[in-house]
Write a protein that holds these residues in place. Structure first.
Motif, short mmCIF file in Angstrom:
data_model
loop_
_atom_site.label_atom_id
_atom_site.label_comp_id
_atom_site.label_asym_id
_atom_site.label_seq_id
_atom_site.Cartn_x
_atom_site.Cartn_y
_atom_site.Cartn_z
N UNK A 127 0.83 -1.20 0.00
CA UNK A 127 0.00 0.00 0.00
C UNK A 127 0.87 1.25 0.00
N UNK A 128 0.60 2.15 -0.94
CA UNK A 128 1.27 3.44 -1.02
C UNK A 128 0.18 4.51 -1.07
N UNK A 129 0.37 5.59 -0.31
CA UNK A 129 -0.64 6.63 -0.23
C UNK A 129 -0.14 7.91 -0.89
N UNK A 130 -0.76 8.35 -1.98
CA UNK A 130 -0.31 9.58 -2.64
C UNK A 130 -0.61 10.81 -1.80
N UNK A 131 0.25 11.80 -1.90
CA UNK A 131 0.05 13.11 -1.26
C UNK A 131 0.16 14.19 -2.34
N UNK A 132 -0.03 15.44 -1.93
CA UNK A 132 0.06 16.53 -2.90
C UNK A 132 1.47 16.66 -3.48
N UNK A 133 2.47 16.27 -2.72
CA UNK A 133 3.85 16.48 -3.17
C UNK A 133 4.66 15.19 -3.21
N UNK A 134 4.00 14.03 -3.15
CA UNK A 134 4.74 12.77 -3.17
C UNK A 134 3.89 11.61 -2.69
N UNK A 135 4.44 10.83 -1.76
CA UNK A 135 3.74 9.64 -1.29
C UNK A 135 4.08 9.36 0.17
N UNK A 136 3.09 8.88 0.91
CA UNK A 136 3.31 8.30 2.24
C UNK A 136 3.45 6.79 2.07
N UNK A 137 4.47 6.23 2.71
CA UNK A 137 4.73 4.80 2.58
C UNK A 137 4.72 4.16 3.96
N UNK A 138 3.63 3.47 4.33
CA UNK A 138 3.61 2.78 5.61
C UNK A 138 4.72 1.73 5.68
N UNK A 139 5.35 1.63 6.85
CA UNK A 139 6.39 0.64 7.04
C UNK A 139 5.85 -0.70 7.50
N UNK A 140 6.76 -1.64 7.76
CA UNK A 140 6.43 -2.97 8.25
C UNK A 140 5.56 -3.76 7.28
N UNK A 141 5.55 -3.41 6.02
CA UNK A 141 4.69 -4.13 5.08
C UNK A 141 5.37 -5.42 4.60
N UNK A 142 4.53 -6.36 4.18
CA UNK A 142 5.01 -7.64 3.65
C UNK A 142 4.48 -7.81 2.23
N UNK A 143 5.38 -7.98 1.30
CA UNK A 143 4.99 -8.31 -0.06
C UNK A 143 4.33 -9.69 -0.07
N UNK A 144 3.26 -9.83 -0.86
CA UNK A 144 2.53 -11.09 -0.91
C UNK A 144 2.87 -11.86 -2.19
N UNK A 145 3.33 -13.11 -2.08
CA UNK A 145 3.61 -13.90 -3.28
C UNK A 145 2.32 -14.23 -4.01
N UNK A 146 2.44 -14.55 -5.29
CA UNK A 146 1.24 -14.91 -6.05
C UNK A 146 1.55 -15.00 -7.53
N UNK A 147 0.54 -14.80 -8.35
CA UNK A 147 0.68 -14.88 -9.80
C UNK A 147 0.51 -13.49 -10.41
N UNK A 148 1.31 -13.25 -11.44
CA UNK A 148 1.27 -11.94 -12.10
C UNK A 148 1.55 -12.15 -13.58
N UNK A 149 0.76 -11.52 -14.45
CA UNK A 149 0.96 -11.59 -15.88
C UNK A 149 1.44 -10.24 -16.40
N UNK A 150 2.57 -10.24 -17.07
CA UNK A 150 3.15 -9.00 -17.59
C UNK A 150 2.42 -8.60 -18.87
N UNK A 151 1.99 -7.36 -18.94
CA UNK A 151 1.27 -6.86 -20.10
C UNK A 151 2.24 -6.52 -21.24
N UNK A 152 1.68 -6.27 -22.44
CA UNK A 152 2.48 -5.89 -23.59
C UNK A 152 3.12 -4.52 -23.42
N UNK A 153 4.19 -4.31 -24.17
CA UNK A 153 5.04 -3.13 -24.00
C UNK A 153 4.66 -2.03 -24.99
N UNK A 154 4.13 -0.94 -24.48
CA UNK A 154 3.73 0.17 -25.33
C UNK A 154 4.94 0.85 -25.99
#
Length: 419
Positions: free
Chosen positions: A205-232
């Motif tokens: 989770x990343x939270x946008x702000x007016x001048x950037x982003x708030x990034x909560x700490x202690x986060x855990x990436x979740x494994x899973x499946x991901x399909x890469x889209x075509x390259x524009x």
């Protein structure tokens, strides 16, 4: 090194664009950080992607490739020390630096080509105040010692988006909340949108702000499946080929892609090309092209192929906002100026762009590819309406991002003899 000898031709038929290299880099690193087993589909094999895969293997991640599917197992122990060869991949290098610091890995990073000389100053300014120890004589090799602490990270928005992406990947892992504050307006925003979309797919989770982003700490990436889209950005070469008199059906693209280079469709329409969607297929055909004005601040990777198209569009095209192209695999503004001029085009440089007066056809000549994949591919598109023969050096540099480019070029009716 090899060269391509090209004759005038038209590209017609159906083509499926390769998977997005930008999305694949991000997905591979997210899967590596997820501490489990992930499956990534539609991942192309290119030198840059191999550099990122080699990096995570050096950190202890197990990688198995079956065709265009990657199986990653990051459940084992991280290595405390690593020697990582980033090849010529700026994404690999700049994404990894804050990740390695955040993980507390003592690492030595090396690279080849122009990569050892590409700027790292942003990290040298913003990471050491937060605990990272970076040792360099100005480029590569670079050693990283010490950890990274949460806090406020201030940096300009008009630098390479790779620096911002590196921080967005690393800061969620830290033991506390962080914030990225941009001190100038953001450029290449599409690449950041892509980063945020991939992070969300892996549960971050990343939270946008007016001048950037708030990034909560202690986060855990979740494994899973991901399909890469075509390259524009790769699709843009075929959009240009269609605009210059071809007729192509382009498969594999997402209309709602977060990739900033999806703007290519709009830009080629502005040139005068006939472009429309038929279901999930993008159709492009040639028409009378006219010069346009282009602010390239958000789409720098498109500039070489836009310049090649502009050289064959009636009237003047003015490209601005592209000063960062001087720090890529080559000085792309200079490379495209010299390459197109060698083929008879009228091109002059400004400090941040190009001024191009188009012609009906180009002439035969020898153009330098400058060991730059995008320059070689863009000049090959210009050669569709060049003289016979047209020669482009360093044709093998396409292996950095699109090893099958000339094979597809010829399959669609192009005349390229790579020697």
């Amino acid at each position: 090194m090899n060269r391509a000898i090209l004759s005038p031709s038209r590209l017609c038929g159906s083509v499926t664009v390769p998977p997005s290299k930008s999305a694949a880099h991000r997905a591979i690193l997210c899967a590596a950080l997820a501490r489990g087993k992930s499956r990534l589909s539609n991942v192309s094999d290119s030198e840059d992607i191999r550099a990122t895969l080699g990096a995570i293997e050096a950190l202890g991640v197990q990688v198995c490739r079956e065709g265009e599917t990657l199986f990653l197992d990051s459940s084992g122990k991280w290595e405390d020390e690593a020697e990582i060869d980033c090849g010529e991949s700026g994404s690999t290098l700049r994404f990894l630096i804050p990740i390695l610091a955040g993980l507390g890995v003592d690492a030595r990073l090396t690279g080849r080509g122009r990569l050892p000389y590409r700027p790292l100053g942003t990290y040298l300014e913003c990471l050491p105040p937060h605990g990272a120890i970076l040792k360099t004589k100005g480029g590569l090799p670079l050693t990283i010692d010490g950890g990274l602490n949460p806090g406020v990270y201030s940096l300009p928005g008009n630098i390479s988006s790779q620096f911002i992406t590196g921080l967005l990947l690393a800061l969620p892992l830290l033991p506390g909340d962080s914030r990225i504050e941009l001190t100038t307006p953001l450029e290449s925003a599409g690449y950041i949108d892509l980063t945020l979309a991939v992070l969300q797919s892996f549960g971050v989770t990343i939270q946008p702000t007016d001048s950037g982003w708030n990034i909560p700490g202690w986060q855990r990436y979740q494994p899973g499946e991901y399909t890469v889209e075509g390259d524009w950005s790769q699709a843009a070469f075929f959009l240009a080929a269609g605009a210059l008199g071809g007729e192509l059906s382009i498969h594999g693209l997402r209309r709602d892609s977060a990739q900033g280079d999806r703007e290519a469709a709009s830009l080629f329409r502005q040139f005068g090309a006939q472009i429309r969607w038929q279901g999930d297929v993008l159709l492009v055909s040639g028409s009378s092209l006219c010069g346009i004005e282009i602010d390239a601040a958000q789409i720098p990777d498109l500039v070489p192929v836009l310049a090649a198209t502009a050289a064959l569009a009636k009237g003047r095209t003015v490209i601005t906002g592209a000063s960062r192209l001087r720090l890529k695999e080559s000085d792309r503004l200079n490379a495209m100026t010299e390459g197109l001029t060698a083929l008879g085009a009228k091109v002059t440089q400004s400090s941040d762009g190009l001024i191009i007066d188009g012609a009906e056809r180009l002439s035969a000549g020898v153009a330098q590819g400058c060991r730059d994949h995008r320059v070689v591919m863009a000049l090959s598109i210009a050669a569709l309406r060049g003289g016979e023969p047209t020669e482009i050096t360093d044709a093998d540099s396409i292996s950095k991002s699109y090893p099958n480019f000339f094979a597809e070029y010829n399959r669609l009716g192009g005349k390229a003899n790579v020697i």
